[in-house]
Design an enzyme around this catalytic site. Structure first.
Site, mmCIF file in Angstrom:
data_model
loop_
_atom_site.group_PDB
_atom_site.id
_atom_site.type_symbol
_atom_site.label_atom_id
_atom_site.label_comp_id
_atom_site.label_asym_id
_atom_site.label_seq_id
_atom_site.Cartn_x
_atom_site.Cartn_y
_atom_site.Cartn_z
ATOM 1 N N CYS A 25 -11.236 4.324 -6.851
ATOM 2 C CA CYS A 25 -11.412 3.305 -6.431
ATOM 3 C C CYS A 25 -12.501 2.986 -5.537
ATOM 4 C CB CYS A 25 -9.987 2.871 -5.502
ATOM 5 S SG CYS A 25 -8.624 2.848 -6.568
ATOM 6 N N HIS A 28 -12.018 -2.857 -0.839
ATOM 7 C CA HIS A 28 -11.083 -2.679 -2.086
ATOM 8 C C HIS A 28 -9.690 -3.382 -1.970
ATOM 9 C CE1 HIS A 28 -9.554 -0.510 -5.304
ATOM 10 N NE2 HIS A 28 -8.720 0.379 -4.367
ATOM 11 N N ASN A 61 -4.609 -4.265 -7.854
ATOM 12 C CA ASN A 61 -5.546 -3.148 -7.450
ATOM 13 C C ASN A 61 -6.319 -2.785 -9.091
ATOM 14 O OD1 ASN A 61 -7.106 -0.900 -7.211
ATOM 15 N ND2 ASN A 61 -5.605 0.292 -6.232
HETATM 16 N N1 COA Z 1 10.416 -2.295 -5.421
HETATM 17 C C1 COA Z 1 11.409 -2.191 -4.691
HETATM 18 N N2 COA Z 1 11.883 -0.899 -4.016
HETATM 19 C C2 COA Z 1 10.777 0.127 -4.104
HETATM 20 C C3 COA Z 1 9.618 -0.179 -4.972
HETATM 21 C C4 COA Z 1 9.295 -1.434 -5.729
HETATM 22 N N3 COA Z 1 8.323 -1.713 -6.691
HETATM 23 N N4 COA Z 1 8.852 0.828 -5.076
HETATM 24 C C5 COA Z 1 9.446 1.531 -4.158
HETATM 25 N N5 COA Z 1 10.529 1.197 -3.658
HETATM 26 C C6 COA Z 1 11.379 1.528 -2.559
HETATM 27 C C7 COA Z 1 11.419 3.084 -2.619
HETATM 28 O O1 COA Z 1 12.503 3.541 -3.484
HETATM 29 C C8 COA Z 1 12.028 3.176 -1.190
HETATM 30 O O2 COA Z 1 13.472 3.349 -1.341
HETATM 31 P P1 COA Z 1 14.479 4.153 -0.337
HETATM 32 O O3 COA Z 1 13.856 3.969 1.117
HETATM 33 O O4 COA Z 1 15.617 3.713 -0.579
HETATM 34 O O5 COA Z 1 13.978 5.475 -0.904
HETATM 35 C C9 COA Z 1 11.310 2.187 -0.385
HETATM 36 O O6 COA Z 1 11.201 1.309 -1.353
HETATM 37 C C10 COA Z 1 10.362 2.541 0.367
HETATM 38 O O7 COA Z 1 9.343 3.434 -0.509
HETATM 39 P P2 COA Z 1 7.862 3.774 0.024
HETATM 40 O O8 COA Z 1 7.304 4.513 -1.418
HETATM 41 O O9 COA Z 1 8.008 4.367 1.423
HETATM 42 O O10 COA Z 1 7.228 2.212 0.159
HETATM 43 P P3 COA Z 1 5.774 1.840 0.556
HETATM 44 O O11 COA Z 1 6.079 1.048 1.659
HETATM 45 O O12 COA Z 1 4.964 3.213 1.021
HETATM 46 O O13 COA Z 1 5.198 1.107 -0.346
HETATM 47 C C11 COA Z 1 3.479 1.526 -2.122
HETATM 48 C C12 COA Z 1 4.749 1.578 -1.593
HETATM 49 C C13 COA Z 1 3.197 2.123 -3.459
HETATM 50 C C14 COA Z 1 3.060 -0.110 -2.352
HETATM 51 C C15 COA Z 1 2.567 1.887 -0.807
HETATM 52 O O14 COA Z 1 2.872 3.199 -0.613
HETATM 53 C C16 COA Z 1 1.089 1.867 -1.236
HETATM 54 O O15 COA Z 1 0.282 1.017 -1.321
HETATM 55 N N6 COA Z 1 0.365 3.083 -1.251
HETATM 56 C C17 COA Z 1 -1.041 3.228 -1.643
HETATM 57 C C18 COA Z 1 -1.213 3.056 -2.856
HETATM 58 C C19 COA Z 1 -2.569 3.051 -3.513
HETATM 59 O O16 COA Z 1 -3.462 1.958 -2.553
HETATM 60 N N7 COA Z 1 -2.899 3.437 -4.626
HETATM 61 C C20 COA Z 1 -4.456 3.282 -5.120
HETATM 62 C C21 COA Z 1 -5.246 4.081 -4.284
HETATM 63 S S1 COA Z 1 -6.672 3.073 -3.753
#
Ligand code: COA
Length: 329
Positions: A116, A256, A286
């Site tokens: 990214c 980004h 993204n």
């Molecule tokens: N819909 C509903 N629930 C979801 C879900 C979805 N699409 N994805 C995950 N969950 C759930 C998980 O299972 C978890 O449930 P639990 O508490 O019962 O176990 C809960 O939501 C929290 O999960 P978590 O992974 O901690 O969520 P988060 O707030 O961190 O959000 C992302 C997930 C992926 C959106 C976030 O971590 C993120 O944006 N990370 C960076 C990714 C990124 O930038 N990647 C590219 C690099 S530039």
């Protein structure tokens, strides 16, 4: 002799027509529109559905539009660089493929892989070639068919990514504008949190790697999020400080577009009001190395000569980067 400074002279973006909305994703995985919007800021993203087309085709459209818009003839291009995390093939480089499709002959072209952060890494390379006088016109394109490595049965990452491409033309200027400063960082600690397991020389493709879904993105969202929030805010503040930029004299922040909450954290650290932040994550998601040029393309009408811009990115590797630009048109 006046010092040459590399600058962006034109920008163009391309996204495929097909929209994949949060509502569509609700039919595919256990998720909902409200969760996706509140956790990421994304409402929809574009997907390149035609299986015969790839990242080079998205990049080609962006570059063709750029050349037409800037009245640039193929014969004037000295170098074409493509940043991509989703190359058409492991080799040849996607830049070579775009060059071939454009009809370039004898023109150097190569890829940059910094996930990214690829676009800002690419800017830094283009800047060197232009400022040392080696090349006059460099085309830099970020092109990604992220949908080719997304597992649409895995809700933890399929909600984030989209397809698209953005291209810029970089030339020298003798005016007081241009790509003034760039900061690049990386830390290999990130590889375990964000990678594609198979398909490279470590785990070449086998029946097993396909069955185990190892050709898709492996993302530990929370770990990536934590690092991204800290590092993108830190590097954005750092480039402001070392260029005497303040919330008052900085005109635009071009982040980004990975997650709106990551952008918000950087914006807070920089002390910027909402109206100075370019955002299109809600409609494109993204698109990895294409997010920043796609933002510049959409905001181009609002940019004025002399505007101060800070670009910053964070991505797989981990890599992170920031650039300070004085807009030149
Ligand atoms: N819909 C509903 N629930 C979801 C879900 C979805 N699409 N994805 C995950 N969950 C759930 C998980 O299972 C978890 O449930 P639990 O508490 O019962 O176990 C809960 O939501 C929290 O999960 P978590 O992974 O901690 O969520 P988060 O707030 O961190 O959000 C992302 C997930 C992926 C959106 C976030 O971590 C993120 O944006 N990370 C960076 C990714 C990124 O930038 N990647 C590219 C690099 S530039």
């Amino acid at each position: 002799m006046t010092k040459l400074v590399a600058t962006i002279k034109g920008v163009y973006g391309y996204v495929p027509a097909d929209v994949l909305s949060n509502k569509d994703l609700e039919q595919m995985v256990d998720t909902n529109d409200e969760w996706i919007r509140s956790r990421t800021g994304i409402s929809e993203r574009r997907i390149l559905k035609d299986p015969s087309l790839a990242s080079s085709d998205l990049g080609l459209e962006a570059v063709k539009g750029l050349l037409e818009k800037t009245n640039t003839d193929l014969s004037e291009i000295d170098l074409l660089i493509c940043c991509t995390a989703t190359p058409d093939m492991l080799f040849p480089a996607t830049a070579n493929l775009i060059s071939g499709k454009l009809g370039l002959k004898d023109t150097p072209s190569f890829d940059i892989g910094a996930a990214c952060s690829g676009f800002i890494y690419g800017l830094s390379v283009a800047k060197q070639f232009v400022e040392n006088g080696a090349y006059k016109k460099v085309v830099l394109v970020g092109a990604e068919k992220m949908s080719s490595i997304v597992d649409y049965t895995d809700r933890s990452h399929c909600i984030i990514f989209g397809d698209g491409a953005g291209a810029v033309l970089i030339e020298a200027t003798e005016e007081e504008t241009g790509i003034i400063d760039i900061l690049l960082k990386s830390d290999g600690v990130g590889s375990k949190h964000l990678h594609q397991k198979a398909g490279g020389s470590l785990n070449p493709a086998t029946l097993e790697t396909v069955q185990n879904k190892e050709h898709f993105i492996h993302q530990e969202g929370a770990a990536v999020f934590k690092f991204a929030v800290t590092k993108m805010a830190e590097i954005s503040a750092q480039i402001m400080e070392r260029n005497n930029l303040t919330p008052e004299n900085l005109d635009w922040f071009v982040p980004h577009q990975a997650n709106k909450r990551i952008i918000d954290a950087a914006q807070r650290r920089m002390g910027l009001p909402d109206e100075k932040v370019m955002l299109n994550i809600q409609k494109f998601g993204n698109t990895t190395s294409a997010t920043i040029p796609l933002c510049l393309w959409e905001w181009e009408d609002k940019l004025k000569k002399g505007d101060n811009l800070v670009l910053s990115a964070f991505g797989g590797g981990f890599t992170w980067a920031a650039a300070y630009l004085k807009w030149s048109y």
